[in-house]
Scaffold this active site. Structure first.
Site, PDB file in Angstrom:
ATOM      1  N   SER A 133       2.318 -31.385 -34.416  1.00  0.00           N
ATOM      2  CA  SER A 133       2.741 -31.297 -35.956  1.00  0.00           C
ATOM      3  C   SER A 133       3.130 -30.213 -36.295  1.00  0.00           C
ATOM      4  O   SER A 133       2.939 -29.160 -35.740  1.00  0.00           O
ATOM      5  CB  SER A 133       1.686 -31.779 -36.676  1.00  0.00           C
ATOM      6  OG  SER A 133       1.616 -31.536 -37.994  1.00  0.00           O
ATOM      7  N   TYR A 145      -7.831 -29.923 -38.473  1.00  0.00           N
ATOM      8  CA  TYR A 145      -6.713 -30.634 -38.034  1.00  0.00           C
ATOM      9  C   TYR A 145      -5.633 -29.656 -37.609  1.00  0.00           C
ATOM     10  O   TYR A 145      -5.027 -29.866 -36.581  1.00  0.00           O
ATOM     11  CB  TYR A 145      -6.216 -31.699 -38.955  1.00  0.00           C
ATOM     12  CG  TYR A 145      -5.004 -32.496 -38.728  1.00  0.00           C
ATOM     13  CD1 TYR A 145      -4.975 -33.438 -37.781  1.00  0.00           C
ATOM     14  CD2 TYR A 145      -3.794 -31.983 -39.101  1.00  0.00           C
ATOM     15  CE1 TYR A 145      -3.681 -33.866 -37.355  1.00  0.00           C
ATOM     16  CE2 TYR A 145      -2.431 -32.486 -38.629  1.00  0.00           C
ATOM     17  CZ  TYR A 145      -2.477 -33.581 -37.922  1.00  0.00           C
ATOM     18  OH  TYR A 145      -1.522 -34.187 -37.558  1.00  0.00           O
TER      19      TYR A 145
END
Length: 224
Positions: A133, A145
């Site tokens: 990501s 995350y």
């Protein structure tokens, strides 16, 4: 390409499902792995894929996924380590047990997928593709995350070095804002799962001497 095998861990929805459809269209035999069998079976109807229920947080299940693929299809040419989950931002937000499971899925799950398929990839001189990501390139406030995606970004380079000289290629896919069910973005025109799937297929379509190590994909309007 009719006999080539494209294994996707995290295939049930989103980027994984979109990549399965595009890989099948490109002539690959696809292997669909995730925890949600009902969604996988629907996708298998579209793609003709082999369904293997797999929790990437359980190494025995990932090892069984690789073994069953080899037993039934004979080879593994592309591995897409795409399984991942999110968690609310803020170190006091959400459930600590959910946070623990996210770390297991997002970090250990990638490791497990690499480990279980490494020998098959060396045999086929195949391609390892990993979903990270943009959050794995810049820290997000209060985001565990994001920390898991930093780990994934590092793992992709570590895997590339480990495979160096074997003919195996490694590509890290780092999406920006992607349309996600049940999640809103500040932008109106965000990326779709098909956009990311096209990036995956572009990477694996390169000739054997070209190792496209990272693709960062943002919506045109995304500032950072």
């Amino acid at each position: 390409m009719d006999d080539r095998v494209f294994l996707i861990a995290g295939a049930s929805t989103g980027i994984g499902a979109a990549t399965a459809r595009q890989a099948a269209e490109a002539g690959y035999r696809v292997v669909l792995a995730a925890r949600s069998v009902d969604k996988l079976e629907t996708l298998a109807d579209e793609t003709g894929g082999l369904v293997v229920q797999t929790d990437v947080g359980d190494y025995a299940q990932v090892e069984a996924l690789a073994r069953r693929t080899l037993e039934q299809l004979g080879r593994i040419d592309v591995v897409f380590a795409n399984a991942g989950v999110g968690h609310p931002r803020g170190f006091e937000a959400g459930d600590p047990e959910d946070a623990k499971q996210m770390v297991i899925t997002n970090v250990f799950g990638i490791y497990a997928t690499i480990r279980a398929t490494a020998a098959a990839l060396r045999e086929s001189k195949g391609h390892l593709v990993i979903t990270s990501s943009i959050a794995g390139r810049r820290a997000l406030k209060g985001s565990l995350y994001s920390a898991t995606k930093f780990a994934v970004t590092g793992m992709a380079e570590a895997a590339r070095q480990d495979f160096n000289g074997t003919g195996v290629r490694t590509t890290l896919i780092s999406p920006g804002m992607v349309e996600t069910p049940g999640f809103s973005h500040e932008l109106q025109d965000v990326l779709t799962a098909d956009d990311i799937a096209r990036a995956v297929m572009f990477a694996v379509a390169q000739p054997p001497h070209v190792d496209l190590n990272e693709i960062l994909v943002r919506p045109t309007a995304q500032e950072s």
